[in-house]
Design an enzyme around this catalytic site. Structure first.
Site, mmCIF file in Angstrom:
data_model
loop_
_atom_site.group_PDB
_atom_site.id
_atom_site.type_symbol
_atom_site.label_atom_id
_atom_site.label_comp_id
_atom_site.label_asym_id
_atom_site.label_seq_id
_atom_site.Cartn_x
_atom_site.Cartn_y
_atom_site.Cartn_z
ATOM 1 N N ARG A 91 7.944 -17.030 -18.226
ATOM 2 C CA ARG A 91 6.611 -16.435 -18.177
ATOM 3 C C ARG A 91 6.474 -15.653 -16.883
ATOM 4 N NH1 ARG A 91 4.267 -15.582 -22.436
ATOM 5 N NH2 ARG A 91 2.275 -15.389 -21.359
ATOM 6 N N ILE A 92 5.802 -14.518 -16.970
ATOM 7 C CA ILE A 92 5.469 -13.768 -15.764
ATOM 8 C C ILE A 92 4.228 -14.416 -15.173
ATOM 9 C CG2 ILE A 92 4.620 -11.539 -14.914
ATOM 10 C CD1 ILE A 92 6.473 -10.246 -17.026
ATOM 11 N N HIS A 109 18.125 -16.658 -11.425
ATOM 12 C CA HIS A 109 18.170 -15.476 -12.291
ATOM 13 C C HIS A 109 19.631 -15.169 -12.599
ATOM 14 C CE1 HIS A 109 16.746 -11.767 -14.060
ATOM 15 N NE2 HIS A 109 17.722 -11.135 -13.420
ATOM 16 N N LEU A 144 8.488 -9.348 -9.645
ATOM 17 C CA LEU A 144 9.337 -10.041 -10.622
ATOM 18 C C LEU A 144 10.812 -9.994 -10.204
ATOM 19 C CD1 LEU A 144 9.493 -11.436 -13.466
ATOM 20 C CD2 LEU A 144 10.023 -9.165 -14.363
ATOM 21 N N ASP A 145 11.424 -11.163 -10.085
ATOM 22 C CA ASP A 145 12.834 -11.299 -9.675
ATOM 23 C C ASP A 145 13.107 -10.596 -8.340
ATOM 24 O OD1 ASP A 145 13.381 -12.743 -12.033
ATOM 25 O OD2 ASP A 145 13.771 -10.901 -13.141
ATOM 26 N N GLU A 174 25.625 -21.496 -12.721
ATOM 27 C CA GLU A 174 24.237 -21.853 -12.388
ATOM 28 C C GLU A 174 24.095 -23.355 -12.186
ATOM 29 O OE1 GLU A 174 21.160 -20.194 -14.929
ATOM 30 O OE2 GLU A 174 22.395 -18.460 -15.366
#
Ligand code: GRF
Length: 210
Positions: A91-92, A109, A144-145, A174
């Site tokens: 979700r943003i 990410h 974002l990111d 990861e």
């Protein structure tokens, strides 16, 4: 011991890696709760199996982002976390939400940031002809990111790789990278000061390679 809240949307394989390292003491932390925006996220089952409290804040039941973020913030703060971990949380988040947790919220990410912010990172890396891909952990900022980079892990892109095979290789990395960064944070070695990460007292201008 640091208190951690993990946010997920899906399978939760990163969550599992973090659960395992909290359980065996490599991370000096306790996952107080796992919160998902999707009721069917498999990661919730992983949390239940580990005896961790779970909550669902379903974004589809809110008219707008602000309402969703307000309740999510309230539910997270209920557990008074030292660290909020976004682990495949899709979700943003609103600027106010992000600012509230500045310096104590991290994300992973699946690209070597600042390359390939957003979605379809593996396909984009292959199409560009990159020789390397990877994953990056960063503090979350309103862009974002785009928050300050803490650490990354790399894998090589082989000629035979497609987006699926590359995503599997990166995901395996990861599972080492994310718990490692969380371990630093929980040991008090990783902090956030004046917009940049500090590791063992040194300001990080570039991500550390794990
Ligand atoms: C990972 O690739 C992570 O980098 C991205 O979403 C995926 C989550 O996988 N943000 P999982 O739910 O931890 O298995």
């Amino acid at each position: 011991m640091k208190n951690i809240v993990v946010l997920i949307s899906g399978g939760g394989s990163n969550l599992q890696a973090i659960i395992d390292q909290c359980a065996d003491g490599r991370i000096n932390g306790k996952i107080a709760a796992v919160i998902s925006n999707r009721p069917d996220a498999y990661g919730l089952q992983r949390a239940i199996k580990a005896g961790i409290e779970t909550e669902v804040v379903d974004h589809t039941t809110f008219a707008d982002r602000t309402g969703f973020d307000a309740l999510l913030l309230q539910r997270i703060e209920h557990y008074q976390p030292d660290l909020v971990v976004l682990a495949g949380f899709m979700r943003i988040l609103t600027d106010d939400f992000v600012r509230h947790f500045l310096g104590r919220m991290i994300n992973i990410h699946p690209s070597l940031l600042p390359k390939y912010k957003g979605l379809n990172t593996h396909q984009r890396a292959i199409e560009t002809g990159d020789k390397e891909a990877g994953a990056t952990v960063h503090f979350v900022s309103p862009e974002l990111d785009g928050g300050p980079l803490i650490a990354h892990s790399t894998v090589s892109i082989e000629r035979k790789d497609d987006a699926l095979s590359l995503s599997k290789k990166v995901l395996a990395k990861e599972h080492q990278l994310y718990p490692e960064v969380i371990r630093w944070f929980c040991a008090g070695n990783l902090t956030y000061a004046e917009g940049l990460p500090r590791l063992n007292g040194e300001t990080l201008q570039f991500p550390v390679k794990v």
